[in-house]
Design an enzyme around this catalytic site. Structure first.
Site, PDB file in Angstrom:
ATOM      1  N   GLU A 118     -33.560  50.333  -5.349  1.00  0.00           N
ATOM      2  CA  GLU A 118     -33.670  51.752  -4.972  1.00  0.00           C
ATOM      3  C   GLU A 118     -33.955  52.506  -6.257  1.00  0.00           C
ATOM      4  O   GLU A 118     -33.058  52.706  -7.077  1.00  0.00           O
ATOM      5  CB  GLU A 118     -32.355  52.246  -4.344  1.00  0.00           C
ATOM      6  CG  GLU A 118     -31.985  51.589  -3.031  1.00  0.00           C
ATOM      7  CD  GLU A 118     -32.887  52.004  -1.877  1.00  0.00           C
ATOM      8  OE1 GLU A 118     -33.544  53.065  -1.971  1.00  0.00           O
ATOM      9  OE2 GLU A 118     -32.960  51.248  -0.899  1.00  0.00           O
TER      10      GLU A 118
ATOM     11  N   GLY B 259     -31.237  52.575  -9.460  1.00  0.00           N
ATOM     12  CA  GLY B 259     -31.360  53.118 -10.812  1.00  0.00           C
ATOM     13  C   GLY B 259     -32.806  53.413 -11.124  1.00  0.00           C
ATOM     14  O   GLY B 259     -33.624  53.617 -10.219  1.00  0.00           O
TER      15      GLY B 259
ATOM     16  N   CYS C 163     -32.487  61.280  -6.927  1.00  0.00           N
ATOM     17  CA  CYS C 163     -33.732  60.499  -6.920  1.00  0.00           C
ATOM     18  C   CYS C 163     -34.782  61.116  -6.012  1.00  0.00           C
ATOM     19  O   CYS C 163     -35.960  60.803  -6.128  1.00  0.00           O
ATOM     20  CB  CYS C 163     -33.431  59.065  -6.510  1.00  0.00           C
ATOM     21  SG  CYS C 163     -32.381  58.983  -5.075  1.00  0.00           S
TER      22      CYS C 163
HETATM   23  P1  NAP Z   1     -30.410  53.384 -15.039  1.00  0.00           P
HETATM   24  O1  NAP Z   1     -30.372  53.748 -16.464  1.00  0.00           O
HETATM   25  O2  NAP Z   1     -31.546  52.557 -14.553  1.00  0.00           O
HETATM   26  O3  NAP Z   1     -29.020  52.627 -14.741  1.00  0.00           O
HETATM   27  C1  NAP Z   1     -28.664  52.201 -13.465  1.00  0.00           C
HETATM   28  C2  NAP Z   1     -27.655  51.080 -13.578  1.00  0.00           C
HETATM   29  O4  NAP Z   1     -28.286  49.950 -14.182  1.00  0.00           O
HETATM   30  C3  NAP Z   1     -26.460  51.414 -14.474  1.00  0.00           C
HETATM   31  O5  NAP Z   1     -25.312  50.798 -13.982  1.00  0.00           O
HETATM   32  C4  NAP Z   1     -26.889  50.790 -15.804  1.00  0.00           C
HETATM   33  O6  NAP Z   1     -25.828  50.528 -16.676  1.00  0.00           O
HETATM   34  C5  NAP Z   1     -27.542  49.521 -15.301  1.00  0.00           C
HETATM   35  N1  NAP Z   1     -28.450  48.888 -16.270  1.00  0.00           N
HETATM   36  C6  NAP Z   1     -29.081  49.462 -17.320  1.00  0.00           C
HETATM   37  N2  NAP Z   1     -29.825  48.521 -17.967  1.00  0.00           N
HETATM   38  C7  NAP Z   1     -29.649  47.358 -17.305  1.00  0.00           C
HETATM   39  C8  NAP Z   1     -30.162  46.030 -17.475  1.00  0.00           C
HETATM   40  N3  NAP Z   1     -30.995  45.725 -18.472  1.00  0.00           N
HETATM   41  N4  NAP Z   1     -29.772  45.059 -16.609  1.00  0.00           N
HETATM   42  C9  NAP Z   1     -28.940  45.351 -15.581  1.00  0.00           C
HETATM   43  N5  NAP Z   1     -28.410  46.596 -15.378  1.00  0.00           N
HETATM   44  C10 NAP Z   1     -28.780  47.586 -16.220  1.00  0.00           C
HETATM   45  O7  NAP Z   1     -30.333  54.673 -14.098  1.00  0.00           O
HETATM   46  P2  NAP Z   1     -29.381  55.929 -14.237  1.00  0.00           P
HETATM   47  O8  NAP Z   1     -29.849  56.733 -15.410  1.00  0.00           O
HETATM   48  O9  NAP Z   1     -27.945  55.547 -14.160  1.00  0.00           O
HETATM   49  O10 NAP Z   1     -29.733  56.685 -12.871  1.00  0.00           O
HETATM   50  C11 NAP Z   1     -30.854  57.465 -12.720  1.00  0.00           C
HETATM   51  C12 NAP Z   1     -31.974  56.708 -12.031  1.00  0.00           C
HETATM   52  O11 NAP Z   1     -31.540  56.187 -10.783  1.00  0.00           O
HETATM   53  C13 NAP Z   1     -33.135  57.626 -11.669  1.00  0.00           C
HETATM   54  O12 NAP Z   1     -34.340  56.978 -11.969  1.00  0.00           O
HETATM   55  C14 NAP Z   1     -32.978  57.832 -10.174  1.00  0.00           C
HETATM   56  O13 NAP Z   1     -34.175  58.143  -9.493  1.00  0.00           O
HETATM   57  C15 NAP Z   1     -32.465  56.498  -9.763  1.00  0.00           C
HETATM   58  N6  NAP Z   1     -31.796  56.613  -8.470  1.00  0.00           N
HETATM   59  C16 NAP Z   1     -32.391  56.098  -7.356  1.00  0.00           C
HETATM   60  C17 NAP Z   1     -31.782  56.246  -6.119  1.00  0.00           C
HETATM   61  C18 NAP Z   1     -32.380  55.689  -4.864  1.00  0.00           C
HETATM   62  O14 NAP Z   1     -31.647  55.527  -3.901  1.00  0.00           O
HETATM   63  N7  NAP Z   1     -33.654  55.394  -4.824  1.00  0.00           N
HETATM   64  C19 NAP Z   1     -30.574  56.932  -6.017  1.00  0.00           C
HETATM   65  C20 NAP Z   1     -30.011  57.447  -7.180  1.00  0.00           C
HETATM   66  C21 NAP Z   1     -30.621  57.277  -8.395  1.00  0.00           C
HETATM   67  P3  NAP Z   1     -25.530  51.603 -17.865  1.00  0.00           P
HETATM   68  O15 NAP Z   1     -25.073  52.837 -17.197  1.00  0.00           O
HETATM   69  O16 NAP Z   1     -24.481  50.951 -18.662  1.00  0.00           O
HETATM   70  O17 NAP Z   1     -26.819  51.773 -18.630  1.00  0.00           O
END
Ligand code: NAP
Length: 459
Positions: free
Chosen positions: A233, A213, A267
């Site tokens: 990641e 995330g 990402c």
């Molecule tokens: P995100 O907002 O960070 O959410 C990721 C996951 O974390 C979701 O299941 C989210 O739940 C959960 N989450 C949110 N706040 C949390 C907390 N305080 N404690 C524990 N879990 C929590 O990311 P996103 O918007 O879904 O995805 C986009 C991001 O992912 C981008 O920054 C992208 O670069 C990154 N990403 C990285 C990779 C890699 O392999 N490096 C691959 C894909 C994406 P909710 O949905 O309920 O908020």
């Protein structure tokens, strides 16, 4: 019991309603997960691999349904959604193969003087119960990058998918159970990160949190995880270098696809293109020409190239960053318009080094094209980032390619390809603030197992 609405941001249509997992249920979930971990640890490599091979096959059979689900819950164009199902099935297949290969090694104990008469070897044993927290942008394949290796390594797993996209994770779990996964070995928890995610991170008995995330959430989670192992990641603002001897048409086509696939919500999406100064104008003309041919549509339309971002607020944020970059000196070359959650594919040039569009992760269909005068300058520009997930380099010059491969500070460097090139068995994971640990089934299984040394004193 409360219910979560899953909707398509493109037109606001409600796609499904799913029951949320109450935080108060976590103690029972942990109990079930722990007892499933004991069952999983007893399965042989062959039994774990067979479940995963069967699930991979069944996932391909379910491809039309799963692809439609991905498109509807995430807004991903349907052709890309189908490709995601293929990749997720491959991820399970690679995990199955790695279940067969999971092994320790002999340790040369008698290389030490007091090791004489000893034999030593290592074993890789399951951690027990692990938790996966996954993002919305590849709701199926990134989930399988955690679920597949966890099963292959003999763990039970608790999976909290992004609250916007729980449906493909739930469907995948039903496929794995129909392939023979023992009861409760994979429990899908639906709910918000701020509540359910936080509660999981704090829960006792979980041995590893595998998170994909955003960087701010990952950093917060690391601070709260205590003695649990954590793999992260996270994001990137990926750079691609196009050197003066590059095959320009190849580079342009790959950069357009790399910048706008999944509407830039990848990402490793191409965000910063650095191009040799003498090619700048030609590159921009060809790039804009291709970008303008992309079709904006409902993700279920067969010829859709670009659809909505996950939420309208996200499209507003990216559009605001574009406006800010222009006020700070960038030139808007193409795009920039928005209709609710859908943003046009956007191209800027001369993005200033301090602009958010350069420094932060845009996570939208926007790319900045800047020029450089020397290879030293190009490498320095690519490395001028607190992130370091993957980068791309286009060149026919072996020495220049070799220098880029060695000197770019990222977890992966793709020569003659864009930053978002990935096959699912390769090691994948960021340097610097892009993360901790690696994925790719073989590498994830190293994180998801405990190494034990066994020493025998021979009489
Ligand atoms: P995100 O907002 O960070 O959410 C990721 C996951 O974390 C979701 O299941 C989210 O739940 C959960 N989450 C949110 N706040 C949390 C907390 N305080 N404690 C524990 N879990 C929590 O990311 P996103 O918007 O879904 O995805 C986009 C991001 O992912 C981008 O920054 C992208 O670069 C990154 N990403 C990285 C990779 C890699 O392999 N490096 C691959 C894909 C994406 P909710 O949905 O309920 O908020």
């Amino acid at each position: 019991m409360s219910v979560r609405k899953v909707s398509l941001a493109y037109d606001g249509a409600v796609v499904a309603e799913v029951p949320e997992t109450p935080v108060s249920e976590i103690p029972q979930i942990l109990k079930r997960g722990e007892s499933a971990a004991r069952v999983m640890a007893q399965l042989s490599r062959e039994e774990r691999a067979s479940i995963l091979f069967r699930a991979s096959q069944k996932m391909l059979e379910a491809k039309p349904d799963l692809a439609r689900t991905i498109a509807l819950e995430s807004g991903k164009p349907i052709r890309e959604a189908r490709a995601e199902v293929d990749r997720a099935a491959a991820t399970l297949w690679f995990s199955a193969e790695e279940a067969h290969r999971l092994a320790g090694e002999e340790v040369p104990m008698d290389a030490a003087a007091h090791g004489k008469g000893h034999v030593g070897y290592t074993m890789r044993q399951p951690l027990g119960m692990v938790a996966a927290i996954t993002p919305f942008n590849f709701p199926l394949n990134l989930s399988m990058h955690k679920v597949g290796p966890a099963i292959a390594a003999g763990n039970s797993i608790l999976h909290k998918p992004a609250s916007a996209t729980p449906l493909s994770a739930m469907h995948a779990a039903s496929i794995l159970y129909s392939a023979g996964l023992p009861n409760d070995a994979l429990q899908v928890l639906v709910g918000s990160g701020a509540e359910l995610g936080e509660a999981l991170v704090a829960a006792e008995g979980i041995r590893l949190i595998s998170f994909t995330g955003s960087a701010p959430v990952g950093r917060g989670l690391l601070a709260k995880a205590g003695m649990k192992r954590v793999t992260l990641e996270l994001g990137n603002n990926s750079a691609v270098l196009v050197l003066e001897d590059a095959d320009l048409d190849q580079a342009v086509a790959a950069c357009v696809s790399g910048a706008y696939a999944n509407s830039g919500q990848t990402c490793i999406s191409v965000q910063r293109v650095y191009i040799a100064q003498n090619l700048h104008t030609q590159f921009l003309e060809k790039f804009v020409d291709l970008a303008r041919q992309l079709k904006i549509a409902n993700p279920l339309e067969e010829d859709c190239d670009i659809s909505s971002l996950i939420h309208e607020q996200e499209a507003q944020r990216v559009q605001a960053w574009i406006g800010e970059a222009v006020r700070e000196g960038a030139t808007l070359v193409s795009g920039g318009g928005r209709n609710k959650a859908t943003l046009q594919p956007t191209v800027l040039s001369n993005v200033q080094p301090g602009s958010k569009l350069n420094r932060e992760e845009a996570f939208g269909p926007v790319v900045g094209v800047n020029s450089f005068q020397s290879l030293d300058e190009a490498i320095a520009m690519a490395n001028d980032s607190r992130f370091g997930l993957q980068a791309g380099v286009f060149t026919q010059n072996l020495n220049a390619a070799w220098r880029c491969a060695r000197e770019i500070t990222a977890g992966g460097v793709m020569i003659n390809d864009v930053s978002n090139y990935r096959v699912d068995q390769m090691p994948y994971g960021g340097w610097k603030e892009s993360g901790l640990g690696k994925e790719g089934p073989r590498y994830a299984m190293e994180e998801m197992t405990a190494l034990k040394l066994v020493s025998w004193r021979l009489s």
